[in-house]
Motif scaffolding. Structure first.
Motif, PDB file in Angstrom:
ATOM      1  N   TYR A 140       0.835  -1.216   0.000  1.00  0.00           N
ATOM      2  CA  TYR A 140       0.000   0.000   0.000  1.00  0.00           C
ATOM      3  C   TYR A 140       0.869   1.266   0.000  1.00  0.00           C
ATOM      4  N   PRO A 212      -3.485   0.582   5.439  1.00  0.00           N
ATOM      5  CA  PRO A 212      -4.441   1.139   4.457  1.00  0.00           C
ATOM      6  C   PRO A 212      -5.693   1.679   5.121  1.00  0.00           C
ATOM      7  N   LYS A 216      -5.872   5.242   3.515  1.00  0.00           N
ATOM      8  CA  LYS A 216      -6.865   5.475   2.454  1.00  0.00           C
ATOM      9  C   LYS A 216      -7.839   6.606   2.793  1.00  0.00           C
ATOM     10  N   GLU A 219      -5.652  10.571   1.180  1.00  0.00           N
ATOM     11  CA  GLU A 219      -4.884  10.383  -0.046  1.00  0.00           C
ATOM     12  C   GLU A 219      -4.708  11.672  -0.827  1.00  0.00           C
TER      13      GLU A 219
END
Lengths: 628, 321
Positions: A140, A212, A216, A219
């Motif tokens: 990731y 993640p 996430k 970002e």
């Protein structure tokens, strides 16, 4: 009244500070010491650092994007662990990678194209994640590097190197095909070409695992910096209060340990999930209980507080008058180490008169480098540079190499004139650039308003005038702005300075001398070495009538594929080639890093990788701390 | 009077609009740096630069950017009212940070203002009443020193003497009132006095001059002839007329300080608006620069209006229609 409080007074203050700085540096040169780390370590205490202002850049402390050495100091020493890491010591040993998150240095396939690492068991993320690190977390991280909105600061070390990463960046693929995992603990990288410094590239903060489930949620450029989840011994204060159930719950609280504003702060506390058994004392000793970083707009005050033990360390680039006292009264508290940085003036190979190698050689001979060193603060600020890559990243190679060496480094008029006579801009062969020619001046050159750059101007002007070059040097707030656009056709740039990203000359060669690295905006390859006519057309900069500029791309590719001693030998040869046959710079100083700590610091170590204090190894005598 | 205030408020609106145009022109249309490049980091390619420009709204035509800027300023943005946007560097809303820092700047400005009025006005009056005496000469010597000494030098000297050498006062930094009222006060003494010294010197000279002039006026002679005590002549007649210009000056000076006492804040490491905006200028964080500029400009304009209104009450000769 504002007028009195304003710019004029501020500039005066800066000038006074600069003069004092030079005095200080000259004095300190006699008393400073180089350090490898000795002392009586004690556990405990909060290490208090002050700096003038936070400059995290656009990355905002996001390890995926931040291109700032001090961020890397905090990450690598304290917060996050990459597959490979560093000893965090001074000198050559500090520039070599050692296993950190990985069990060993990794295995490389016989063709040099596949690197495989196994992750140590028992390494966990800090709160609020509290789970073991998996190979997919590293995958990731690499996906983040290849996510344009994250604006990874040094993605160029990876995009064309790892198979499929450029496709992911271009949204042609949803996975990076060249990164594969086996179970939760093994990760392999398939490379597009043998890359001898890939060990360094996986040691960078951007390559460290990011969960993640947190990453996430952040970002866009700079967002994750406030929520960095640690794998190292320390973490942001307030992380335990976060709720990672969803992005919304996560964003509802901001950890108190980090305020990224220019006058913000960092507060790190111990990470309860860090297991020292997964780490080595060679890499991190973790004596301190935590670390705070605060901005202090008054640099003199930072040093006064160090003297009074109200602050333990500083990241002030200026070293004002109070440091002078520190160097005399607290001799052992001032530390100097090689900075792995070259200061240089850059010549544009596409623009007259520097499109002529003889002119470039002539200016290399004429410049009084000794005067420049003195203006920068004397021997404490560094040593005179005779070539491009700092010897410290060439394992000592080329230490005494300087083909343009002159007596006392004061410049040599005869040699300079001899070179100028061979140039096309000296048709009457008198050793002077012909006065009637536009190429001979005035030559516009931007430089920084602040010392030492502004102080260099007379030395450069007077020196160049001796061979008929008339300089028009302008002091601007940020000389990088005009210089970074090839379309501006800046012939001579005085603000050049480059430090290594990791201990390999590739970090100089690729961004500064590799043709494809040239950008039409935000370009650091000021000399435009290797620029093609097509690039020049796209960037709208002038191109020499000869139809080409020197090119070193093949040589850089060749060195990049090598490893070990052969690689270093290759870089050393390339350095010689640049210095003698391309001559695109006037390198004038290999920088020294100066670091001052309070007497509270019982063990000081310099981190060669990041160029600052090795917080992983420092220790404090808390009984001496004032106001802690 | 009401009509006058309304008319002046309309002028304030116009001035603010002009200031927004000039500010926008200076910082967005002809900026010293390219914000996208500043915050992309070196060597970022065109894709990343384009994304950053889009995020910062710099990809829009100038008039669209200006329209959005004015709209957010007056109607608020996603972070509240007034809409100052977010800092490029910290990626966080400016509004909250601005008000937090305004608190520190206000404490500096209010404390400093009280100090300079307390020091400057009495010195000016006494000096005027005792012209050419030792007191007058000493007072004017003080004024000359205050006017001549640069604030940064005064600040550094004060720190060196009172903190570093004598240990009488704490050093730099800010301690919240809630943390410790005593520490809060002791931390403020030096910044207040250093800032006040400059202004006090100006005010002392101005008050002295005004008082000397007022004391030679016919109405003072008349007041004396009516048999008023000297004290009453001074306080009711001379002071009233000689202090009216002080009100005007005070409004301007105080308003200027709200924009940030840059050097004082920098020397004493106070995280107010001044040091914030300086850092923002150097790092190219334009939204912060604009926010502080706009805030300072609006504050000064409104304080000017306030001063004009007060003036009418202080000076019976001034009447507005």
């Amino acid at each position: 009244m504002i007028k009195r409080e304003g710019v004029v007074a501020h500039r005066k203050m800066i000038r006074v500070a600069a003069i004092l700085t030079i005095l200080v540096l000259m004095t300190a040169a006699c008393s400073s010491k180089k350090d490898e780390g000795t002392g009586k370590p004690k556990t405990g205490g909060i290490f208090r650092v002050q700096l003038k202002t936070f400059r995290w850049g656009g990355g905002g402390f996001d390890p995926s994007s931040t291109y700032s050495a001090y961020s890397w100091t905090l990450y690598s020493n304290l917060m996050i662990r990459s597959l490979l890491g560093y000893r965090h010591v001074a000198g050559d040993a500090g520039n070599q990678t050692i296993p950190d998150l990985a069990t060993d240095n990794g295995t490389v396939s016989s063709d040099g194209l596949t690197w495989t690492f196994k992750i140590k068991p028992g390494v966990k993320f800090s709160p609020p994640i509290n789970r073991a690190v998996k190979a997919s977390d590293i995958v990731y991280s690499f996906e983040r590097i290849a996510t344009p909105s994250v604006a990874a600061g040094y993605s160029f070390y990876y995009l064309s190197t790892i198979v499929g990463m450029q496709d992911f960046y271009d949204k042609k693929a949803t996975k990076i095909s060249g990164i594969t995992t086996t179970g939760d603990d093994t990760i392999s990288f398939k490379l597009t070409q043998p890359t001898g410094d890939f060990n360094y590239r996986v040691s960078m903060p951007a390559a460290a695992p990011i969960p993640p489930e947190v990453g996430k949620c952040f970002e866009k450029q700079g967002e994750y910096g406030r929520y960095v989840v640690s794998t190292g011994p320390y973490m942001f204060d307030g992380m335990a209060k976060l709720d990672p159930t969803s992005c919304a719950t996560l964003k509802a609280t901001v950890p108190s340990g980090f305020d990224p504003s220019p006058t913000g702060h960092v507060k790190l506390i111990r990470n309860p999930n860090y297991d020292p058994a997964t780490d080595t004392k060679e890499s991190r000793e973790n004596f301190i209980d935590g670390l705070t970083v605060e901005a202090n707009s008054n640099v003199a005050d930072i040093f006064a507080k160090i003297l009074k033990n109200e602050v333990d360390g500083e990241i002030a680039n200026e070293t004002p008058d109070i440091l002078q006292k520190a160097t005399t009264t607290l001799k052992n508290q001032v530390h100097t180490n090689e900075g792995d940085r070259t200061w240089y003036f850059s010549m544009n190979l596409t623009t007259p008169p520097f499109d002529d190698i003889h002119v470039r050689r002539a200016v290399n001979f004429i410049l009084d480098k000794a005067a420049l060193l003195k203006l920068a603060g004397g021997s404490l600020s560094g040593v005179i540079a005779g070539h491009y890559f700092p010897p410290s990243i060439l394992a000592g190679r080329l230490k005494d190499y300087d083909p343009f060496k002159t007596t006392n480094d004061a410049g040599d008029l005869e040699k300079a004139k001899a070179e100028m006579k061979q140039s096309k801009y000296d048709k009457n062969k008198d050793g002077l650039c012909d006065p009637g020619l536009k190429a001979c001046g005035p030559i516009y050159s931007p430089t920084e308003q602040a010392p030492p750059f502004s102080d260099y101007i007379p030395t450069v002007k007077n020196g160049f005038a001796k061979i008929g070059l008339k300089m028009n040097i302008a002091q601007v707030a940020d000389s990088y702005v005009p210089a970074n656009k090839p379309a501006n056709n800046i012939a001579f740039f005085m603000g050049g300075g480059w430090g290594k990203d990791y201990g390999d000359p590739y970090t100089f060669a690729f961004p500064l001398f590799y043709g494809p690295s040239i950008l039409c905006e935000n370009n650091s390859a000021y000399s435009l070495l290797g620029e093609t006519r097509k690039q020049a057309k796209a960037c709208k900069n002038q191109y020499p009538a000869s139809g080409s500029v020197p090119n070193a791309d093949k040589k850089i590719d060749d060195c990049s594929a090598l490893a070990g001693e052969a690689r270093l030998d290759c870089w050393a040869e390339l350095d010689k080639y640049f210095t003698e046959n391309v001559v695109t710079w006037i390198p004038y100083r290999f920088a020294t890093n100066v670091d001052t700590v309070a007497t509270t610091v019982t063990k000081y170590v310099f981190d060669q990788f990041s160029g600052y204090t090795a917080y992983a190894h420092v220790s404090l005598d808390t009984s001496k701390q004032v106001g802690a | 009077m009401l009509r006058y205030i309304v008319r002046r408020l309309m002028w304030v609106g116009l001035v603010v609009i002009i200031i927004t145009m000039l500010t926008f022109l200076i910082f967005y249309v002809i900026p010293p740096t390219d914000p996208a490049i500043s915050f992309a980091g070196k060597n970022q390619g065109p894709e990343v630069l384009a994304l950053i420009r889009k995020r910062f709204g710099l990809d829009q035509p100038v008039y669209v950017q200006y329209g959005r800027f004015v709209k957010h300023l007056f109607l608020g943005d996603e972070y509240g009212w007034p809409g100052f946007g977010f800092s490029y560097a910290s990626q966080s809303p400016i509004r909250g940070e601005l008000f937090k820092r305004l608190g520190i700047t206000l404490q500096l400005a209010v404390g400093g203002a009280i100090a300079w009025l307390i020091i400057g006005i009495p010195i000016g009056i006494v000096s005027a009443l005792k012209r050419r005496s030792l007191t007058d000469r000493a007072a004017m010597g003080f004024a000359l020193f205050g006017v001549s000494a640069p604030v940064f030098w005064l600040g550094l000297m004060a720190l060196y003497i009172f903190w570093y050498r004598l240990h009488l006062l704490p050093g730099t930094g800010y301690i919240g009132f809630g943390v410790s009222p005593w520490q809060w006060f002791t931390h403020w003494i030096m910044p207040w006095l250093v800032l006040a010294l400059l202004f006090a010197a100006f005010y002392a000279r101005m008050v002295r001059g005004n008082m000397i002039e007022a004391m030679s006026e016919d109405y003072i002679r008349t007041a004396r002839a009516k048999g008023l005590s000297e004290r009453r002549v001074i306080t009711r007649h001379a002071m009233r007329s000689s202090l009216t210009p002080v009100v005007t000056m005070f409004g301007l000076d105080f308003g200027g300080l709200i924009g940030g006492a840059i050097v004082t804040e920098s020397v004493f490491n106070l995280r107010g608006l001044g040091s914030w905006v300086v850092d923002a200028v150097f790092s190219g964080d334009i939204p912060i620069v604009i926010a502080v500029t706009m805030f300072g400009a609006i504050t000064i304009t409104l304080l000017n209006l306030f001063v004009d209104v007060i003036y009418a009450f202080l000076d019976p000769r001034v009447r507005y229609s």
